[in-house]
Design a protein around this motif. Structure first.
Motif, PDB file in Angstrom:
ATOM      1  N   THR A   1       1.024  -1.563   0.403  1.00  0.00           N
ATOM      2  CA  THR A   1      -0.084  -0.227   0.332  1.00  0.00           C
ATOM      3  C   THR A   1       1.130   1.452   0.208  1.00  0.00           C
ATOM      4  OG1 THR A   1      -1.435   1.445   1.189  1.00  0.00           O
ATOM      5  CG2 THR A   1      -0.373  -0.021   2.756  1.00  0.00           C
ATOM      6  N   PRO A   2       0.326   2.297  -0.269  1.00  0.00           N
ATOM      7  CA  PRO A   2       1.255   3.481  -0.634  1.00  0.00           C
ATOM      8  C   PRO A   2       1.606   3.932   1.222  1.00  0.00           C
ATOM      9  CG  PRO A   2      -0.479   3.786  -1.925  1.00  0.00           C
ATOM     10  CD  PRO A   2      -0.351   3.258  -1.057  1.00  0.00           C
ATOM     11  N   CYS A   3       2.820   4.703   0.970  1.00  0.00           N
ATOM     12  CA  CYS A   3       3.525   4.701   2.410  1.00  0.00           C
ATOM     13  C   CYS A   3       4.242   6.204   2.471  1.00  0.00           C
ATOM     14  CB  CYS A   3       3.902   3.031   3.066  1.00  0.00           C
ATOM     15  SG  CYS A   3       3.228   2.239   3.792  1.00  0.00           S
ATOM     16  N   ILE A   4       4.294   6.739   3.556  1.00  0.00           N
ATOM     17  CA  ILE A   4       5.412   7.382   3.301  1.00  0.00           C
ATOM     18  C   ILE A   4       6.761   6.543   4.617  1.00  0.00           C
ATOM     19  CG2 ILE A   4       6.178   9.040   4.719  1.00  0.00           C
ATOM     20  CD1 ILE A   4       4.207  10.878   3.724  1.00  0.00           C
ATOM     21  N   THR A   5       7.104   6.135   4.161  1.00  0.00           N
ATOM     22  CA  THR A   5       8.626   5.524   4.663  1.00  0.00           C
ATOM     23  C   THR A   5       9.584   6.598   4.995  1.00  0.00           C
ATOM     24  OG1 THR A   5       8.466   4.025   3.091  1.00  0.00           O
ATOM     25  CG2 THR A   5      10.845   4.035   4.243  1.00  0.00           C
ATOM     26  N   ILE A   6       9.772   6.215   6.657  1.00  0.00           N
ATOM     27  CA  ILE A   6      10.550   7.582   6.972  1.00  0.00           C
ATOM     28  C   ILE A   6      11.799   6.761   7.493  1.00  0.00           C
ATOM     29  CG2 ILE A   6      10.766   9.309   8.863  1.00  0.00           C
ATOM     30  CD1 ILE A   6       7.727   9.376   8.742  1.00  0.00           C
ATOM     31  N   GLU A   7      12.666   7.720   7.471  1.00  0.00           N
ATOM     32  CA  GLU A   7      14.463   6.582   7.689  1.00  0.00           C
ATOM     33  C   GLU A   7      15.220   7.675   8.350  1.00  0.00           C
ATOM     34  OE1 GLU A   7      16.229   5.920   4.191  1.00  0.00           O
ATOM     35  OE2 GLU A   7      14.795   4.126   2.907  1.00  0.00           O
ATOM     36  N   VAL A   8      14.940   7.928   9.890  1.00  0.00           N
ATOM     37  CA  VAL A   8      15.822   8.308  11.081  1.00  0.00           C
ATOM     38  C   VAL A   8      17.242   7.850  11.299  1.00  0.00           C
ATOM     39  CG1 VAL A   8      15.374   9.678  13.596  1.00  0.00           C
ATOM     40  CG2 VAL A   8      13.409   8.806  12.422  1.00  0.00           C
ATOM     41  N   SER A   9      18.561   9.115  10.707  1.00  0.00           N
ATOM     42  CA  SER A   9      19.442   8.254  11.437  1.00  0.00           C
ATOM     43  C   SER A   9      19.963   9.597  12.148  1.00  0.00           C
ATOM     44  CB  SER A   9      20.391   8.934  10.140  1.00  0.00           C
ATOM     45  OG  SER A   9      20.020   7.803   9.042  1.00  0.00           O
ATOM     46  N   MET A  10      20.804   8.222  13.560  1.00  0.00           N
ATOM     47  CA  MET A  10      21.255   9.042  14.559  1.00  0.00           C
ATOM     48  C   MET A  10      22.855   8.957  15.179  1.00  0.00           C
ATOM     49  SD  MET A  10      17.477   8.998  16.814  1.00  0.00           S
ATOM     50  CE  MET A  10      17.392   7.685  16.635  1.00  0.00           C
ATOM     51  N   HIS A  11      23.548   9.831  15.656  1.00  0.00           N
ATOM     52  CA  HIS A  11      24.937   9.586  15.863  1.00  0.00           C
ATOM     53  C   HIS A  11      24.679   9.499  17.661  1.00  0.00           C
ATOM     54  CE1 HIS A  11      25.991  11.084  11.637  1.00  0.00           C
ATOM     55  NE2 HIS A  11      25.869  12.095  12.624  1.00  0.00           N
ATOM     56  N   ALA A  12      25.484   8.439  17.682  1.00  0.00           N
ATOM     57  CA  ALA A  12      25.669   7.950  19.153  1.00  0.00           C
ATOM     58  C   ALA A  12      26.717   8.494  20.103  1.00  0.00           C
ATOM     59  CB  ALA A  12      25.706   5.918  18.757  1.00  0.00           C
ATOM     60  N   ALA A  13      27.066   9.423  20.492  1.00  0.00           N
ATOM     61  CA  ALA A  13      28.036  10.306  20.287  1.00  0.00           C
ATOM     62  C   ALA A  13      28.838   9.298  21.408  1.00  0.00           C
ATOM     63  CB  ALA A  13      27.957  11.287  22.050  1.00  0.00           C
ATOM     64  N   SER A  14      28.992   8.421  21.814  1.00  0.00           N
ATOM     65  CA  SER A  14      29.672   7.512  22.758  1.00  0.00           C
ATOM     66  C   SER A  14      30.707   6.873  21.446  1.00  0.00           C
ATOM     67  CB  SER A  14      29.080   6.596  23.658  1.00  0.00           C
ATOM     68  OG  SER A  14      28.493   5.741  22.752  1.00  0.00           O
ATOM     69  N   SER A  15      30.057   6.176  20.800  1.00  0.00           N
ATOM     70  CA  SER A  15      30.664   5.454  19.480  1.00  0.00           C
ATOM     71  C   SER A  15      30.910   5.815  18.615  1.00  0.00           C
ATOM     72  CB  SER A  15      29.842   4.182  19.225  1.00  0.00           C
ATOM     73  OG  SER A  15      28.773   4.793  18.918  1.00  0.00           O
ATOM     74  N   GLY A  16      30.429   7.185  18.177  1.00  0.00           N
ATOM     75  CA  GLY A  16      30.691   7.378  16.988  1.00  0.00           C
ATOM     76  C   GLY A  16      29.775   7.553  16.010  1.00  0.00           C
ATOM     77  N   ARG A  17      28.986   5.872  15.915  1.00  0.00           N
ATOM     78  CA  ARG A  17      28.439   5.751  15.010  1.00  0.00           C
ATOM     79  C   ARG A  17      27.149   5.867  14.819  1.00  0.00           C
ATOM     80  NH1 ARG A  17      29.864  -0.580  16.315  1.00  0.00           N
ATOM     81  NH2 ARG A  17      32.330  -1.025  16.098  1.00  0.00           N
ATOM     82  N   THR A  18      26.430   5.545  13.333  1.00  0.00           N
ATOM     83  CA  THR A  18      25.637   6.079  12.925  1.00  0.00           C
ATOM     84  C   THR A  18      24.677   4.833  13.474  1.00  0.00           C
ATOM     85  OG1 THR A  18      25.853   8.210  11.986  1.00  0.00           O
ATOM     86  CG2 THR A  18      23.753   7.173  11.405  1.00  0.00           C
ATOM     87  N   ARG A  19      22.978   5.063  13.900  1.00  0.00           N
ATOM     88  CA  ARG A  19      22.017   3.938  13.760  1.00  0.00           C
ATOM     89  C   ARG A  19      20.969   4.847  13.021  1.00  0.00           C
ATOM     90  NH1 ARG A  19      18.230   3.767  17.881  1.00  0.00           N
ATOM     91  NH2 ARG A  19      18.815   5.483  19.144  1.00  0.00           N
ATOM     92  N   SER A  20      19.886   3.983  12.260  1.00  0.00           N
ATOM     93  CA  SER A  20      19.310   4.153  11.685  1.00  0.00           C
ATOM     94  C   SER A  20      17.625   3.145  12.341  1.00  0.00           C
ATOM     95  CB  SER A  20      18.704   4.108   9.642  1.00  0.00           C
ATOM     96  OG  SER A  20      19.960   4.482  10.231  1.00  0.00           O
ATOM     97  N   VAL A  21      16.686   4.442  12.039  1.00  0.00           N
ATOM     98  CA  VAL A  21      15.803   3.508  13.024  1.00  0.00           C
ATOM     99  C   VAL A  21      14.035   3.781  11.123  1.00  0.00           C
ATOM    100  CG1 VAL A  21      13.457   3.949  14.378  1.00  0.00           C
ATOM    101  CG2 VAL A  21      15.500   3.726  14.775  1.00  0.00           C
ATOM    102  N   THR A  22      13.911   3.286  10.678  1.00  0.00           N
ATOM    103  CA  THR A  22      12.843   3.461   9.664  1.00  0.00           C
ATOM    104  C   THR A  22      11.392   2.893  10.232  1.00  0.00           C
ATOM    105  OG1 THR A  22      14.826   2.756   8.260  1.00  0.00           O
ATOM    106  CG2 THR A  22      11.815   2.362   7.197  1.00  0.00           C
ATOM    107  N   HIS A  23      10.489   4.121   9.507  1.00  0.00           N
ATOM    108  CA  HIS A  23       9.053   4.021   9.990  1.00  0.00           C
ATOM    109  C   HIS A  23       8.201   4.556   8.117  1.00  0.00           C
ATOM    110  CE1 HIS A  23       9.629   4.541  14.446  1.00  0.00           C
ATOM    111  NE2 HIS A  23      10.712   6.370  13.730  1.00  0.00           N
ATOM    112  N   ASP A  24       7.301   3.218   8.432  1.00  0.00           N
ATOM    113  CA  ASP A  24       6.283   2.959   7.042  1.00  0.00           C
ATOM    114  C   ASP A  24       5.148   3.326   7.808  1.00  0.00           C
ATOM    115  OD1 ASP A  24       8.278   2.013   5.487  1.00  0.00           O
ATOM    116  OD2 ASP A  24       7.870  -0.194   6.013  1.00  0.00           O
ATOM    117  N   VAL A  25       4.590   4.566   7.417  1.00  0.00           N
ATOM    118  CA  VAL A  25       3.501   5.198   7.590  1.00  0.00           C
ATOM    119  C   VAL A  25       2.907   4.932   6.254  1.00  0.00           C
ATOM    120  CG1 VAL A  25       1.368   7.698   8.556  1.00  0.00           C
ATOM    121  CG2 VAL A  25       4.265   6.518   9.449  1.00  0.00           C
TER     122      VAL A  25
END
Length: 291
Positions: free
Chosen positions: A118-142
């Motif tokens: 079905t049509p969705c707005i797919t929201i990809e959220v990228s966040m930096h972890a201050a401790s490790s300096g790495r980036t993690r992503s979370v995806t939502h399909d609305v």
């Protein structure tokens, strides 16, 4: 905040680099208190959130919120399916609100208009972890529904009556405290104001009448309200009766941190509130309850 909406084949396209996503989140959160769904209307120069009789037929509440895209987007490109160059999507407000809340501390947020069964707005959220300096992503399909062009007229900005009084309201927090006390006494609230800066909240029952008074408020000039429509006596109170719960829902607009809220009243016929912010304004039309 990076916004990218994309559908394949004949569906519309929007690309934008977005800022002030916290304000957009506040608008959606406010709408979610009133209706399960709303319309997201995308145009070349503006972005609208619309609540109409079609999206919320049982409430009678209408909301019209517009954001100037130049204030929200560093880059913005839209390709509609006809010469009007606009896209209208129906979306579940609470689902969009939850997804945007996860983006409050995001480094980057991408939204794509996709098709996943079905049509969705797919929201990809990228966040930096201050401790490790790495980036993690979370995806939502609305899930969303594309609104057919034949229904677009239902989401045009509603006309405004010529109001008899226009007044700047006290702080929303102050109003909420007053409403929290009054709503235990009655289901209905009488809003009254005059052109000398007075505003009153009142509930009436068979046993009691309770009023909360505010004075020395500003009366802004309403361009579409000729002087002949205003009472000859500036002290005359103009009143309208509304559902107290619906007025309480309007007060949820404090999540937007408005700079000013203006209430317009046409005696026993209409209540219309403007929530003003430097980067957006929201119109709230409350149905009047006749005795």
């Amino acid at each position: 905040l990076l916004l990218l909406l994309l559908l394949m084949l004949l569906v519309p396209l929007l690309f934008a680099v977005m800022s002030l996503y916290w304000l957009c989140s506040g608008v959606v959160s406010t709408l979610s208190k009133v209706s399960k769904t709303c319309i997201l209307r995308l145009m070349p120069d503006k972005v609208y959130f619309v609540l109409s009789d079609r999206t919320a037929p049982s409430t009678g509440v209408r909301i019209w919120c517009h954001l100037e895209q130049a204030n929200f987007f560093d880059q913005y490109q839209i390709e509609g399916r006809d010469e009007s160059n606009q896209i209208l999507l129906e979306i579940v407000t609470e689902q969009l609100s939850r997804a945007l809340r996860t983006a409050q501390t995001a480094a980057c947020v991408k939204l794509k208009l996709t098709h996943k069964h079905t049509p969705c707005i797919t929201i990809e959220v990228s966040m930096h972890a201050a401790s490790s300096g790495r980036t993690r992503s979370v995806t939502h399909d609305v899930p969303v529904t594309l609104v057919a062009p034949r229904f677009w007229g239902d989401y045009e900005e509603p006309p405004m009556p010529r109001y008899q009084v226009s007044i700047c309201l006290p702080a929303l927090k102050t109003l909420r405290h007053a409403i929290d006390r009054l709503k235990n006494l009655s289901n209905y609230l009488i809003l009254s104001a005059n052109n000398s800066g007075s505003f009153t909240l009142e509930v009436e029952t068979d046993d009691v009448s309770v009023r909360t008074h505010f004075k020395d408020l500003d009366n802004p000039v309403v361009e579409n309200c000729p002087a002949s429509e205003q009472p000859a006596d500036p002290e005359k109170m103009i009143s309208a009766r509304v559902d107290i719960r619906k007025f309480g829902q309007f007060l949820q607009a404090q999540q937007i941190n408005p700079t000013k809220i203006v209430c317009n009243i046409l005696e026993n016929r209409a209540v219309h509130c403007f929530v003003l912010h430097d980067d957006m304004h929201l119109q709230y039309f409350l149905p009047v309850v006749v005795r």
